[in-house]
Design an enzyme around this catalytic site. Sequence first.
Site, PDB file in Angstrom:
ATOM      1  N   GLU A   1      10.892  -2.092   6.552  1.00  0.00           N
ATOM      2  CA  GLU A   1      12.101  -1.166   7.142  1.00  0.00           C
ATOM      3  C   GLU A   1      12.879  -0.803   5.994  1.00  0.00           C
ATOM      4  OE1 GLU A   1      12.937   0.441   9.968  1.00  0.00           O
ATOM      5  OE2 GLU A   1      14.954   0.696   8.843  1.00  0.00           O
TER       6      GLU A   1
ATOM      7  N   CYS B   1       6.969  -6.802   6.811  1.00  0.00           N
ATOM      8  CA  CYS B   1       8.159  -6.323   7.642  1.00  0.00           C
ATOM      9  C   CYS B   1       8.355  -7.343   8.820  1.00  0.00           C
ATOM     10  CB  CYS B   1       7.896  -5.113   8.385  1.00  0.00           C
ATOM     11  SG  CYS B   1       9.066  -4.140   9.186  1.00  0.00           S
TER      12      CYS B   1
ATOM     13  N   CYS C   1       3.651   8.663   0.681  1.00  0.00           N
ATOM     14  CA  CYS C   1       4.064   7.601   1.538  1.00  0.00           C
ATOM     15  C   CYS C   1       4.031   6.259   1.030  1.00  0.00           C
ATOM     16  CB  CYS C   1       3.083   7.641   3.173  1.00  0.00           C
ATOM     17  SG  CYS C   1       3.968   6.327   4.237  1.00  0.00           S
TER      18      CYS C   1
ATOM     19  N   CYS D   1      -0.271   2.171   9.174  1.00  0.00           N
ATOM     20  CA  CYS D   1       0.457   1.477   8.341  1.00  0.00           C
ATOM     21  C   CYS D   1      -0.017   0.023   8.337  1.00  0.00           C
ATOM     22  CB  CYS D   1       1.896   1.335   8.967  1.00  0.00           C
ATOM     23  SG  CYS D   1       2.615   3.120   9.394  1.00  0.00           S
TER      24      CYS D   1
ATOM     25  N   SER E   1      12.295   6.917   7.183  1.00  0.00           N
ATOM     26  CA  SER E   1      11.853   6.603   8.547  1.00  0.00           C
ATOM     27  C   SER E   1      12.547   5.422   9.042  1.00  0.00           C
ATOM     28  CB  SER E   1      10.333   6.674   8.830  1.00  0.00           C
ATOM     29  OG  SER E   1      10.227   6.193  10.246  1.00  0.00           O
TER      30      SER E   1
ATOM     31  N   ASN F   1      -2.126   4.710  16.718  1.00  0.00           N
ATOM     32  CA  ASN F   1      -3.387   4.505  16.034  1.00  0.00           C
ATOM     33  C   ASN F   1      -3.410   2.838  16.383  1.00  0.00           C
ATOM     34  OD1 ASN F   1      -5.304   4.264  13.963  1.00  0.00           O
ATOM     35  ND2 ASN F   1      -4.258   5.297  12.403  1.00  0.00           N
TER      36      ASN F   1
ATOM     37  N   CYS G   1       7.378  -4.448  15.498  1.00  0.00           N
ATOM     38  CA  CYS G   1       7.300  -3.434  16.493  1.00  0.00           C
ATOM     39  C   CYS G   1       5.441  -4.031  16.914  1.00  0.00           C
ATOM     40  CB  CYS G   1       7.203  -2.109  15.724  1.00  0.00           C
ATOM     41  SG  CYS G   1       8.733  -1.559  15.263  1.00  0.00           S
TER      42      CYS G   1
ATOM     43  N   GLU H   1       0.871  -1.178   0.010  1.00  0.00           N
ATOM     44  CA  GLU H   1      -0.201  -0.111   0.084  1.00  0.00           C
ATOM     45  C   GLU H   1       0.891   1.260   0.001  1.00  0.00           C
ATOM     46  OE1 GLU H   1      -1.886  -1.400   3.865  1.00  0.00           O
ATOM     47  OE2 GLU H   1      -1.901   0.739   4.258  1.00  0.00           O
TER      48      GLU H   1
ATOM     49  N   HIS I   1      10.055   6.336  20.108  1.00  0.00           N
ATOM     50  CA  HIS I   1       9.035   5.581  20.973  1.00  0.00           C
ATOM     51  C   HIS I   1       9.129   5.275  22.233  1.00  0.00           C
ATOM     52  CE1 HIS I   1       7.391   5.480  16.887  1.00  0.00           C
ATOM     53  NE2 HIS I   1       7.661   4.315  16.333  1.00  0.00           N
TER      54      HIS I   1
ATOM     55  N   CYS J   1       2.374  -2.139  15.279  1.00  0.00           N
ATOM     56  CA  CYS J   1       2.264  -1.863  14.065  1.00  0.00           C
ATOM     57  C   CYS J   1       1.655  -3.217  13.154  1.00  0.00           C
ATOM     58  CB  CYS J   1       3.651  -1.741  13.340  1.00  0.00           C
ATOM     59  SG  CYS J   1       3.731  -1.280  11.550  1.00  0.00           S
TER      60      CYS J   1
END
Length: 350
Positions: A159, A111, A104, A332, A190, A289, A115, A91, A215, A118
């Site tokens: 990542e 990934c 983005c 994400c 990022s 989120n 995390c 996406e 974080h 996520c």
Amino acid sequence: MVDIKSLNMEELNEFILSLGEKKFRAKQIYEWMHVKLAGSFDEMSNISVALREKLKSECAYTKLEPVQVLTSAVDGTKKYLFQLSDGNVIESVLMRYHHGNSVCISTQAGCRMGCKFCASTLDGLERNLLPSEMLDEIYSIQRDIGERISNIVLMGSGEPLDNYDNVVKFLELISDENGLNISQRNITLSTCGLVPRIYELADRNMQITLAISLHASNDDTRKELMPVARSYSIEEILKACRYFFEKTGRRLTFEYSLVAGVNDNVEGAEALGSLLKGMNCHVNLIPVNPIKERDYKQSDKKAIERFKGKLEKYGMNVTVRREMGRDINGACGQLRKSYKETVGLAEGER
Ligand code: SAH
């Protein structure tokens, strides 16, 4: 097969010469791919049919197919779900700001960083994206809206520094003056903090903005949220960040997703303030989120303001990220995940 859209000008020259063609053809083809954003070899009208056929037999021409496009009724944000040639889906998100169009992009399908909050990492890593695939996330969207994309953030699934070589190649191609020529200063990468790669990136002296997903202000809390914290301490990350700044002169961004009761207390803000004091940086607070697979909760407005205020007392430049596209699975990896679940279900039913 040659992944032709991933070749830089020099490599394309060499390839075209190896086909027994004249060098100026390489420049024409490069322009078709990276400026005119051609969707196929057949659109390259000043290239002979014979050469187009030869290219088709030797090369893969990366072209992402949108399988779903959602537009936010709230702020015009658009989420694209693209299918890759092997059936994987990724996406990308278009965000429209006063200062321009920002995209983005995803850098991996899935990934492996793990995390906790996520959605992109829930099913692990499928594979790295090719430079051509990352480019085509932007090309497809620019073609779709008929407007120039001026800013890019590498903050979608994946990542970026875990797909280092392809990401660096992508950055070179997207900022190439013979291509779309997006200024490196308008690109933000990022990372969750793969320290050795931060040093490598610094040594390349690219003018991009580096954003670090911190974080937490201590290693124990960080380890709770991010498994990568077991490999690199906050201190090691900050040391690498200082090196990045020395080399590039680029101000750093620190991202801090606020999770209620986990990392949003005042002591944490104070610890963060003293950690970052004196660094040329900007802190971006992201109200977490929530994803349905975990029960993390967003900090309330008061906690966010308190956290922000504390940091400002330390002289920090702080912003709270505006939530964009909340009504269309903004976080994400959420859209990809829900798409995979429904398609998976449909296949299972058959
Ligand atoms: N792998 C890169 C890019 C990830 S996405 C990285 O770790 O930086 C960009 C940012 O969104 C990261 O800071 C990531 O930690 C954060 N993020 C991911 N899921 C989130 C969620 N559900 N709520 C808030 N922030 C999230």
